[in-house]
Design a protein around this motif. Structure first.
Motif, PDB file in Angstrom:
ATOM      1  N   PHE A 206      54.996  40.288  38.565  1.00  0.00           N
ATOM      2  CA  PHE A 206      56.029  40.708  39.504  1.00  0.00           C
ATOM      3  C   PHE A 206      55.882  40.029  40.869  1.00  0.00           C
ATOM      4  O   PHE A 206      56.877  39.695  41.500  1.00  0.00           O
ATOM      5  CB  PHE A 206      55.992  42.228  39.704  1.00  0.00           C
ATOM      6  CG  PHE A 206      56.528  43.008  38.540  1.00  0.00           C
ATOM      7  CD1 PHE A 206      57.871  43.331  38.473  1.00  0.00           C
ATOM      8  CD2 PHE A 206      55.692  43.400  37.503  1.00  0.00           C
ATOM      9  CE1 PHE A 206      58.377  44.048  37.397  1.00  0.00           C
ATOM     10  CE2 PHE A 206      56.186  44.121  36.424  1.00  0.00           C
ATOM     11  CZ  PHE A 206      57.534  44.442  36.366  1.00  0.00           C
TER      12      PHE A 206
ATOM     13  N   THR B 195      61.963  41.173  43.555  1.00  0.00           N
ATOM     14  CA  THR B 195      62.436  41.208  42.168  1.00  0.00           C
ATOM     15  C   THR B 195      61.896  39.984  41.428  1.00  0.00           C
ATOM     16  O   THR B 195      61.384  39.048  42.033  1.00  0.00           O
ATOM     17  CB  THR B 195      63.984  41.169  42.081  1.00  0.00           C
ATOM     18  OG1 THR B 195      64.444  39.943  42.647  1.00  0.00           O
ATOM     19  CG2 THR B 195      64.623  42.341  42.824  1.00  0.00           C
TER      20      THR B 195
ATOM     21  N   TRP C 263      62.405  44.662  38.434  1.00  0.00           N
ATOM     22  CA  TRP C 263      61.507  44.995  39.541  1.00  0.00           C
ATOM     23  C   TRP C 263      60.668  46.202  39.170  1.00  0.00           C
ATOM     24  O   TRP C 263      61.016  46.965  38.268  1.00  0.00           O
ATOM     25  CB  TRP C 263      62.298  45.263  40.832  1.00  0.00           C
ATOM     26  CG  TRP C 263      63.333  46.335  40.733  1.00  0.00           C
ATOM     27  CD1 TRP C 263      63.171  47.668  41.017  1.00  0.00           C
ATOM     28  CD2 TRP C 263      64.707  46.192  40.292  1.00  0.00           C
ATOM     29  NE1 TRP C 263      64.339  48.343  40.791  1.00  0.00           N
ATOM     30  CE2 TRP C 263      65.302  47.474  40.352  1.00  0.00           C
ATOM     31  CE3 TRP C 263      65.474  45.110  39.868  1.00  0.00           C
ATOM     32  CZ2 TRP C 263      66.636  47.701  39.995  1.00  0.00           C
ATOM     33  CZ3 TRP C 263      66.796  45.335  39.510  1.00  0.00           C
ATOM     34  CH2 TRP C 263      67.365  46.613  39.578  1.00  0.00           C
TER      35      TRP C 263
ATOM     36  N   ARG D 280      62.950  47.249  45.237  1.00  0.00           N
ATOM     37  CA  ARG D 280      63.670  46.017  45.598  1.00  0.00           C
ATOM     38  C   ARG D 280      63.715  45.774  47.109  1.00  0.00           C
ATOM     39  O   ARG D 280      64.427  44.886  47.570  1.00  0.00           O
ATOM     40  CB  ARG D 280      65.127  46.029  45.074  1.00  0.00           C
ATOM     41  CG  ARG D 280      65.245  45.997  43.572  1.00  0.00           C
ATOM     42  CD  ARG D 280      66.704  46.058  43.151  1.00  0.00           C
ATOM     43  NE  ARG D 280      67.301  47.336  43.493  1.00  0.00           N
ATOM     44  CZ  ARG D 280      68.598  47.566  43.638  1.00  0.00           C
ATOM     45  NH1 ARG D 280      69.453  46.586  43.488  1.00  0.00           N
ATOM     46  NH2 ARG D 280      69.046  48.762  43.922  1.00  0.00           N
TER      47      ARG D 280
ATOM     48  N   SER E  30      57.615  44.314  48.350  1.00  0.00           N
ATOM     49  CA  SER E  30      56.959  43.653  47.227  1.00  0.00           C
ATOM     50  C   SER E  30      55.937  44.607  46.625  1.00  0.00           C
ATOM     51  O   SER E  30      54.928  44.928  47.263  1.00  0.00           O
ATOM     52  CB  SER E  30      56.277  42.365  47.685  1.00  0.00           C
ATOM     53  OG  SER E  30      57.242  41.468  48.212  1.00  0.00           O
TER      54      SER E  30
END
Lengths: 317, 317
Positions: free
Chosen positions: A80, A140, A179, A216, A219
């Motif tokens: 991610f 995302t 996400w 979103r 992070s």
């Protein structure tokens, strides 16, 4: 004076589940019994899961946060937030958080840690060699190529929810983006107003009702897999945001190390139930429609952030 | 080294919200500015709410739970569980919980309190005179006649969600029933397997991700309106259920009293924002679509249990 309730994990008297299944070949008398299979609790299902349903936590992708009260184990999410995770590894190797502290504890929201003096000139702790001081926002990821273990349950925050890389996640088929979801135990990178102002030095963990409004917008970099009960009881700082007023109120961090940098004998070998395993799917269904003698209503729903992600000590070989 | 984020309550730099409103009478140049009204944060909206938007917490319907760390204030919900609430008042008047303890703290689920020895013959504390030892289950109420301040947001657990009597609640138009939602801070009555086995002596408070699977399966009796940060940090007991193993691990309760039985000078006068007030509706919308310079995505959704229920000290007259 009735002690042991409500239950979340341990029903004591599993009862019958009123869902008829057909057993075509058995005799009628037997069929009547067999037609109502015993409700199996999530715990029973997980306890019976084969070894193949479990995956090892990768030491190269695991942080040990050592608090005076014990160890918090964090699984990082490089799928991610690859750049944040790489930077966090660099900082952990360089001992950045060793001797720093949890400096914020906001009830029903987050604990936050790192360098409380990070914004005060002359007081800020230097970043370890190799730390990048500018990273892109990693809010995302491209959903393409990421295996998505989708839940059938509706969600108000996202078109689809489920699991990617064992992390609670959401996906939008229209944008093709996925996400991480800010569930309890989620680790994220604090930032300033600019979306690309986080580098992973200041981190937060969700400790209350899932703050999904953050999805979103920051992070997300990983998830606490063991030791949440050490973070969740950190005394709350003053309202509204929970930053402590005095340095002595902060909760010290002894160290944060990459598990692979810790001698093997001192590691905490853990396994996580694979979110694509039948045991995980069945256990989630057992929670969705729990009818065990205590719970009597098959609810037919479970929220993404109410799905436990089972962890166990790696069994001896 | 970025300190103060994420935000939940206090955006520092409110930015413009890109929703055009028409101002028919103003001059064109002014209209251009006015067409993009400043985003007003939930805090700004609540701070500007008129006195009529607030309701007084009723001392006759409020419990003070005194812990060594301070006071927890609980609003009871007689509209949902009249018989439990009446019994709880009887027990509070009789000092039932005074000197008892929180004997369970399960991470991300509940703290539970009452008489830890309640099931041990000869050790159980006697109920105060007038306590009823058998009550009906009060899992749901007739929705008819109950004002329902409905949220437009979808919910996976119930057909409709909103607020009744200032409590987070759900409603099913098909059955005509309503019930309290197990959000963070919800107070419920522990029971054994029989639905009608609770009397309000053993109580629990939700301290993590909302355990909505408990909705309609236990009698919810109220909600913590102040002091959750004292309950949420109670050290967790051992897994899986969080019951302490040793009596000395329990967290003592000094007393639980009805506020109206406490001398006026020692009360904590509080007001709650009415869930039918325009300020509440607007503040919820400001959270649903938060675009304040830090948050940049108008999410368009809020979960029932993510809606804060504002509380303030009653202003001096």
């Amino acid at each position: 004076m009735l002690r042991p309730f409500p239950y979340s994990g341990c029903p004591m008297r599993p009862a019958l589940l009123a869902i008829a299944l057909s057993f075509a070949i058995v005799a009628p008398a037997l069929a009547q019994d067999a037609a109502k299979p015993k409700y199996r609790s999530a715990k029973e299902i997980i306890d019976a899961a084969p070894a193949s349903a479990w995956r090892d936590l990768d030491p190269a992708n695991t942080l040990y946060m050592e608090l005076p009260a014990g160890r918090v184990v964090i699984e990082l999410a490089p799928g991610f937030a690859p750049e944040h995770v790489a930077n966090i590894k660099t900082m952990a190797k360089g001992g950045f958080w060793d001797g720093l502290a949890i400096y914020r504890s906001q009830d029903n929201f987050v604990v936050q840690f790192g360098d409380a003096e990070g914004e005060e000139a002359g007081k800020a702790k230097a970043y370890p060699s190799g730390t990048r001081t500018k990273l892109p926002a990693e809010f995302t990821r491209d959903a393409k190529g990421a295996r998505f273990d989708k839940l059938p349950d509706i969600d108000g925050w996202a078109p689809e929810v489920g699991f990617i890389d064992g992390m609670p996640a959401a996906r939008d088929p229209k944008t093709g983006k996925a996400w991480m979801a800010h569930c309890y135990g989620m680790l994220g990178a604090g930032r300033n107003n600019a979306p690309d102002s986080s580098i992973g030095a200041e981190l937060y963990v969700a400790i209350g009702q899932a703050p999904r409004a953050l999805d979103r917008q920051l992070s997300a970099v990983g998830r606490v897999v063991k030791g949440m009960e050490l973070l969740s009881v950190i005394p709350r700082g003053p309202e509204p945001m929970g930053f402590y007023e005095k340095p002595e109120q902060r909760a010290p961090i002894l160290s944060i190390k990459l598990a692979s940098d810790v001698p093997e004998a001192q590691r905490t070998p853990l396994q996580l139930l694979r979110t694509d395993s039948q045991a995980f799917i069945d256990a989630t269904e057992a929670r969705r429609n729990r009818v065990d003698g205590f719970y009597t209503i098959p609810v037919g729903h479970i929220d993404l952030c109410n799905v436990p992600l089972p962890v166990r000590a790696t069994p001896a070989k």
